[in-house]
Design an enzyme around this catalytic site. Sequence first.
Site, PDB file in Angstrom:
ATOM      1  N   TYR A  54      40.680  37.076  -0.750  1.00  0.00           N
ATOM      2  CA  TYR A  54      41.256  36.267   0.376  1.00  0.00           C
ATOM      3  C   TYR A  54      41.799  37.279   1.427  1.00  0.00           C
ATOM      4  O   TYR A  54      41.201  37.424   2.367  1.00  0.00           O
ATOM      5  CB  TYR A  54      42.492  35.410  -0.039  1.00  0.00           C
ATOM      6  CG  TYR A  54      42.840  34.529   1.114  1.00  0.00           C
ATOM      7  CD1 TYR A  54      41.988  33.530   1.362  1.00  0.00           C
ATOM      8  CD2 TYR A  54      44.186  34.817   1.702  1.00  0.00           C
ATOM      9  CE1 TYR A  54      42.768  32.507   2.506  1.00  0.00           C
ATOM     10  CE2 TYR A  54      44.757  33.837   2.586  1.00  0.00           C
ATOM     11  CZ  TYR A  54      43.887  33.000   2.961  1.00  0.00           C
ATOM     12  OH  TYR A  54      44.296  32.199   4.187  1.00  0.00           O
ATOM     13  N   ASP A  70      37.657  18.338   7.718  1.00  0.00           N
ATOM     14  CA  ASP A  70      38.485  19.377   7.567  1.00  0.00           C
ATOM     15  C   ASP A  70      38.914  19.755   9.254  1.00  0.00           C
ATOM     16  O   ASP A  70      38.553  20.324  10.074  1.00  0.00           O
ATOM     17  CB  ASP A  70      37.622  20.835   7.453  1.00  0.00           C
ATOM     18  CG  ASP A  70      38.688  21.911   7.095  1.00  0.00           C
ATOM     19  OD1 ASP A  70      39.820  22.087   7.407  1.00  0.00           O
ATOM     20  OD2 ASP A  70      37.976  23.048   6.738  1.00  0.00           O
ATOM     21  N   HIS A 122      39.773  20.416   4.235  1.00  0.00           N
ATOM     22  CA  HIS A 122      39.784  21.917   3.935  1.00  0.00           C
ATOM     23  C   HIS A 122      40.102  22.003   2.290  1.00  0.00           C
ATOM     24  O   HIS A 122      39.736  23.422   2.129  1.00  0.00           O
ATOM     25  CB  HIS A 122      41.088  22.501   4.604  1.00  0.00           C
ATOM     26  CG  HIS A 122      41.182  24.058   4.877  1.00  0.00           C
ATOM     27  ND1 HIS A 122      39.971  24.576   5.548  1.00  0.00           N
ATOM     28  CD2 HIS A 122      41.870  24.894   4.456  1.00  0.00           C
ATOM     29  CE1 HIS A 122      40.229  25.794   5.782  1.00  0.00           C
ATOM     30  NE2 HIS A 122      41.381  25.956   4.719  1.00  0.00           N
ATOM     31  N   SER A 171      38.196  29.767   3.642  1.00  0.00           N
ATOM     32  CA  SER A 171      39.093  29.839   5.039  1.00  0.00           C
ATOM     33  C   SER A 171      39.170  31.285   5.510  1.00  0.00           C
ATOM     34  O   SER A 171      38.118  31.720   6.038  1.00  0.00           O
ATOM     35  CB  SER A 171      40.700  29.282   4.504  1.00  0.00           C
ATOM     36  OG  SER A 171      41.501  28.993   5.639  1.00  0.00           O
TER      37      SER A 171
END
Length: 594
Positions: free
Chosen positions: A356, A524, A563, A437
């Site tokens: 991430y 989203d 999302h 993301s």
Amino acid sequence: MAYSISVGGSDWRIVKVRDAASKEDLVDHLERVKFSCLSWTHDNKGFFYNMYPEVTTNQAIGTSTGSDYNQKLYYHHLGTPQSEDVMCAEFPENPSWKGSVSVSDDGHYAIMGISRSCESKNALWFCDLRKVNGNIRGKTFSPHARKWNGQPFLLFLGILPWVRLFEDFDAEYDVITNEGSLFYIKTNLDAKNHRIIVVDVENPDKANWKVLIPENPKYYLEWATCAAHDKLVLHYIEDVKSAMYVHDLSSGKRLHTFDLGCSAVMQVSRKKKLSQFFYKLQSFTNPGTVYICDLAKPTLEPIVFREIKSPSFNPEDYETKQVFYPSADGAKIPMFITHRKGLIVNEETPCLLYAYGGFHIAVQPYFSARFASFLQAFDGIFAVANIRGGSEYGEEWWQAGSLKNKQNCFTDFQAAAEYLYKEKHTSPKKLVIMGGSNGGLLVGACCNQRPDLFGAAIPMVGVMDMLRFHKFTIGHYWTSDYGSPDQAEDFEVLIKYSPLHNIQPLAGAEHQYPATLVVTADHDDRVSPLHSLKYIAELQHQLGSGKSQANPLMVRVETKAGHGAGKSTTKIIEEITDCLVFCANALNYEWKGA
């Protein structure tokens, strides 16, 4: 009990209230709610929440790309229509500010943390509810300012006497509990790994503060909570794993240490007045075990309260190890590697690499059906690289992977793949990278920079347009991590790695981009699907017609989903299945398990 539901996976919420005894919903129905607190006053007459009153009902469905500004704080009285809710705080001169309220353990204070971005800094206001006798009422401010579902909308102006305790946005201030006017606050002021201070709000000068828990110079204090009247439970991240301790509230002395192993505390439940303390542990192979312990006892004796088990997945069949590999600048980056016990790894081993790297978020050991399914389906490896940009090692770890240092995230991730190859765990033709993301941005940027390094890529709901991200929904909040494209200095950094703007045909017939499955969803409104759609369009435009690009370039668009949160079990299963099939076909994986 107040709860919220999402329609179509959007960040917009509808708040309802349910009677816990009868299990029936009451008449209360709140709309236009987003990024909201839900905090009850102790008289149970109502609760604080956040709303965007200037948004129409038709806009609050998750398909709008408009920016989220002018959030306001309201108080809802049970049994009354939303149009009569009391506005308790607004910030007309600072439309990006959001104020989230919690009610103190003793019920005397409403404590409002005000954020202006995703930075670990906030303002902190409080209100002594005793000064309004618990009667949060207002008077009509503008009876005909707007319509609510076709009816005149009465805006009630709150009368709460807010006290601005910290207002300079110079640090993060998180109130843990209070003893009368003494507020116990976790902060990173003069402490990058956070510490706990005691502030008397009736005499708040810094000279009068008391340091209760000093900063740990090595490990990050992620959160703290109070239970059993006079106990503090502290949660640190130590080499990415959870570490939890019990301290005395008055002296700060450490009393107990929890034995957590290679796992992460995912959730806790407690009340200050109760000695019972619940916590839930997860790991990459443990779906979740809930423990209960009595903090009033002289010894710490957690017992299993509930354990999640799957008849088709046995955690004892798998093992996780942690390694530290060097990045290009010599920084040591932690990585977890999980696989079946006894697996003999080699260059043909299927491998899924995930990371991430942003927004102070640490990727600790956690269970994911997606990753467990990969292990079972292909008898392969699942690896998590704890690249810079998160909070694995506190503020400095985040700073080293944000703003002008964002390239470190991509370099760290590429170094993780190279480590796996060097150690003969897998090879480029068998490695798939995945991130969601901010992690989708990571995957897109790494494919542009090192397309030769990966066999396949699955960027999910990614931030792909780094020159316009701040113009849509809540994107303006992300400038604390990325910088602002409107600033020349930040623009020069962003243009160099923006996934959308760095796709170029590769020279030579033998060179091509990894097989790519871009994943997004039509509702989203956190990271608008326009990012993924423009990215896949540019991939097809630049590479789709090239003779050397034999690997597929595909997009998967989920409908009535957002999302990620609120996605139905059916949709989750379908998405996981599609990703597994994509990996099998793109990288010639052999199906091994269920």
